[in-house]
Design a protein around this motif. Sequence first.
Motif, PDB file in Angstrom:
ATOM      1  N   VAL A 171       0.823  -1.226   0.000  1.00 19.41           N
ATOM      2  CA  VAL A 171       0.000   0.000   0.000  1.00 19.41           C
ATOM      3  C   VAL A 171       0.855   1.274   0.000  1.00 19.41           C
ATOM      4  O   VAL A 171       0.643   2.171  -0.814  1.00 19.41           O
ATOM      5  CB  VAL A 171      -0.949   0.027   1.231  1.00 19.41           C
ATOM      6  N   VAL A 172       1.817   1.339   0.917  1.00 27.63           N
ATOM      7  CA  VAL A 172       2.565   2.602   1.078  1.00 27.63           C
ATOM      8  C   VAL A 172       3.516   2.814  -0.107  1.00 27.63           C
ATOM      9  O   VAL A 172       3.538   3.891  -0.713  1.00 27.63           O
ATOM     10  CB  VAL A 172       3.342   2.619   2.417  1.00 27.63           C
ATOM     11  N   GLU A 173       4.281   1.765  -0.452  1.00 30.54           N
ATOM     12  CA  GLU A 173       5.264   1.886  -1.535  1.00 30.54           C
ATOM     13  C   GLU A 173       5.206   0.674  -2.471  1.00 30.54           C
ATOM     14  O   GLU A 173       6.194  -0.053  -2.637  1.00 30.54           O
ATOM     15  CB  GLU A 173       6.693   2.017  -0.957  1.00 30.54           C
ATOM     16  N   PRO A 174       4.043   0.440  -3.116  1.00 30.93           N
ATOM     17  CA  PRO A 174       3.944  -0.745  -3.987  1.00 30.93           C
ATOM     18  C   PRO A 174       4.870  -0.686  -5.199  1.00 30.93           C
ATOM     19  O   PRO A 174       5.137  -1.707  -5.814  1.00 30.93           O
ATOM     20  CB  PRO A 174       2.461  -0.758  -4.407  1.00 30.93           C
ATOM     21  N   GLU A 175       5.347   0.523  -5.524  1.00 29.30           N
ATOM     22  CA  GLU A 175       6.270   0.663  -6.667  1.00 29.30           C
ATOM     23  C   GLU A 175       7.730   0.691  -6.227  1.00 29.30           C
ATOM     24  O   GLU A 175       8.615   1.024  -7.018  1.00 29.30           O
ATOM     25  CB  GLU A 175       5.982   1.982  -7.430  1.00 29.30           C
ATOM     26  N   ALA A 176       8.001   0.377  -4.971  1.00 32.06           N
ATOM     27  CA  ALA A 176       9.391   0.427  -4.469  1.00 32.06           C
ATOM     28  C   ALA A 176      10.282  -0.467  -5.308  1.00 32.06           C
ATOM     29  O   ALA A 176       9.860  -1.527  -5.771  1.00 32.06           O
ATOM     30  CB  ALA A 176       9.421  -0.021  -3.008  1.00 32.06           C
ATOM     31  N   GLU A 177      11.529  -0.029  -5.461  1.00 34.27           N
ATOM     32  CA  GLU A 177      12.479  -0.788  -6.290  1.00 34.27           C
ATOM     33  C   GLU A 177      12.719  -2.179  -5.690  1.00 34.27           C
ATOM     34  O   GLU A 177      12.904  -3.150  -6.409  1.00 34.27           O
ATOM     35  CB  GLU A 177      13.795  -0.013  -6.347  1.00 34.27           C
ATOM     36  N   VAL A 178      12.740  -2.260  -4.356  1.00 31.36           N
ATOM     37  CA  VAL A 178      12.959  -3.543  -3.681  1.00 31.36           C
ATOM     38  C   VAL A 178      11.835  -3.756  -2.669  1.00 31.36           C
ATOM     39  O   VAL A 178      11.557  -2.874  -1.855  1.00 31.36           O
ATOM     40  CB  VAL A 178      14.309  -3.545  -2.923  1.00 31.36           C
ATOM     41  N   ARG A 179      11.178  -4.931  -2.741  1.00 31.38           N
ATOM     42  CA  ARG A 179      10.085  -5.233  -1.794  1.00 31.38           C
ATOM     43  C   ARG A 179      10.318  -6.609  -1.193  1.00 31.38           C
ATOM     44  O   ARG A 179      10.495  -7.593  -1.917  1.00 31.38           O
ATOM     45  CB  ARG A 179       8.729  -5.176  -2.497  1.00 31.38           C
ATOM     46  N   ILE A 180      10.332  -6.652   0.133  1.00 28.68           N
ATOM     47  CA  ILE A 180      10.692  -7.889   0.843  1.00 28.68           C
ATOM     48  C   ILE A 180       9.665  -8.188   1.933  1.00 28.68           C
ATOM     49  O   ILE A 180       9.227  -7.281   2.663  1.00 28.68           O
ATOM     50  CB  ILE A 180      12.091  -7.729   1.493  1.00 28.68           C
ATOM     51  N   LEU A 181       9.306  -9.481   2.052  1.00 24.60           N
ATOM     52  CA  LEU A 181       8.518  -9.929   3.202  1.00 24.60           C
ATOM     53  C   LEU A 181       9.475 -10.704   4.105  1.00 24.60           C
ATOM     54  O   LEU A 181      10.048 -11.711   3.685  1.00 24.60           O
ATOM     55  CB  LEU A 181       7.367 -10.831   2.753  1.00 24.60           C
ATOM     56  N   LEU A 182       9.674 -10.194   5.314  1.00 30.75           N
ATOM     57  CA  LEU A 182      10.562 -10.855   6.268  1.00 30.75           C
ATOM     58  C   LEU A 182       9.709 -11.695   7.215  1.00 30.75           C
ATOM     59  O   LEU A 182       8.875 -11.152   7.946  1.00 30.75           O
ATOM     60  CB  LEU A 182      11.346  -9.787   7.037  1.00 30.75           C
ATOM     61  N   THR A 183       9.918 -13.007   7.175  1.00 28.93           N
ATOM     62  CA  THR A 183       9.102 -13.882   8.016  1.00 28.93           C
ATOM     63  C   THR A 183      10.002 -14.713   8.932  1.00 28.93           C
ATOM     64  O   THR A 183      11.221 -14.756   8.754  1.00 28.93           O
ATOM     65  CB  THR A 183       8.259 -14.870   7.174  1.00 28.93           C
TER      66      THR A 183
END
Length: 240
Positions: free
Chosen positions: A151-163
């Motif tokens: 939502v906040v930065e869906p176009e971010a160059e890097v997107r990570i889910l840390l689990t």
Amino acid sequence: MTFSEPSPAASESPQVPLIVAIDGPAGSGKSSVSKAVARRLGYGFLDTGAAYRAFAWFALERGVDTSEAEAVTATLPYFDYTIGTDPDGYAVLVGDTDVTEAIRDPRISATVSAVARVPEVRAFLTALFRSIAREQPLPGIVVEGRDITTVVEPEAEVRILLTASEEARMARRSLEISTQSAETVAEQLRSRDAADSKVVEFMSAADGVTTVDSTHLDFEQTIDAVIDVITTRTARNSHD
Ligand SMILES: Nc1ncnc2c1ncn2[C@@H]1O[C@H](COP(=O)(O)OP(=O)(O)O)[C@@H](O)[C@H]1O
Ligand SMILES: Nc1ccn([C@@H]2O[C@H](COP(=O)(O)OP(=O)(O)O)[C@@H](O)[C@H]2O)c(=O)n1
């Protein structure tokens, strides 16, 4: 103005920083890992959960019933929030009051999901996060939370889910909190995740988001894994 002069808009337009968006459940290591990654890369760091916590603190200070969405929303125009983006140390201020420590109190952890579920609060804070990320002076910023990749930065160059497994997350968090039993910490974390999951999806990765599972990684290995994703992503994007 002659034709060859650059327009003021072009010469003064600020460089948009590289945005690394990191989401994940409570205790997955978002804050500590993101801070360390930002430090290593010389980037800024934005803890978005701190804003939700500070707003919960503010609502409680004003005696607002946080189960009443309308009363919570009516408080928003008075919320004067400041946070630093230096990963080596940042203060969280509401007005002139330093709430950096106060927002970590279990009382706030128990209240924050109620204010975070109010759409007006989310819209207000989302706009704030976007402007903080763009106004900070460094070439990049690591922004961490629950809905940054979506939502906040869906176009971010890097997107990570840390689990990390629930067991690992509970164990890590209870090591940090000495004032409550491990069972209480685990129960509170579980119920906060359950409440937060009804509002935003952060237990599974959205399209284009890379998962880093730290269950069997130590802290340093997790930092390396995140940096690897950033390196791979930015190299790929520069070839696109
Ligand atoms: N891979 C890891 N192995 C062991 N401990 C970790 C790891 N990642 C984070 N931690 C520790 O777990 C705790 C919770 O991390 P934190 O960054 O506060 O999580 P979050 O911001 O996702 O709630 C911290 O004490 C942190 O140092
Ligand atoms: N982007 C975000 C960040 C936090 N939050 C809310 O803020 C709370 C506190 O976030 P946090 O990041 O400090 O939580 P921890 O996982 O660090 O305990 C979460 O439980 C969510 O209710 C949110 O809704 N969206």
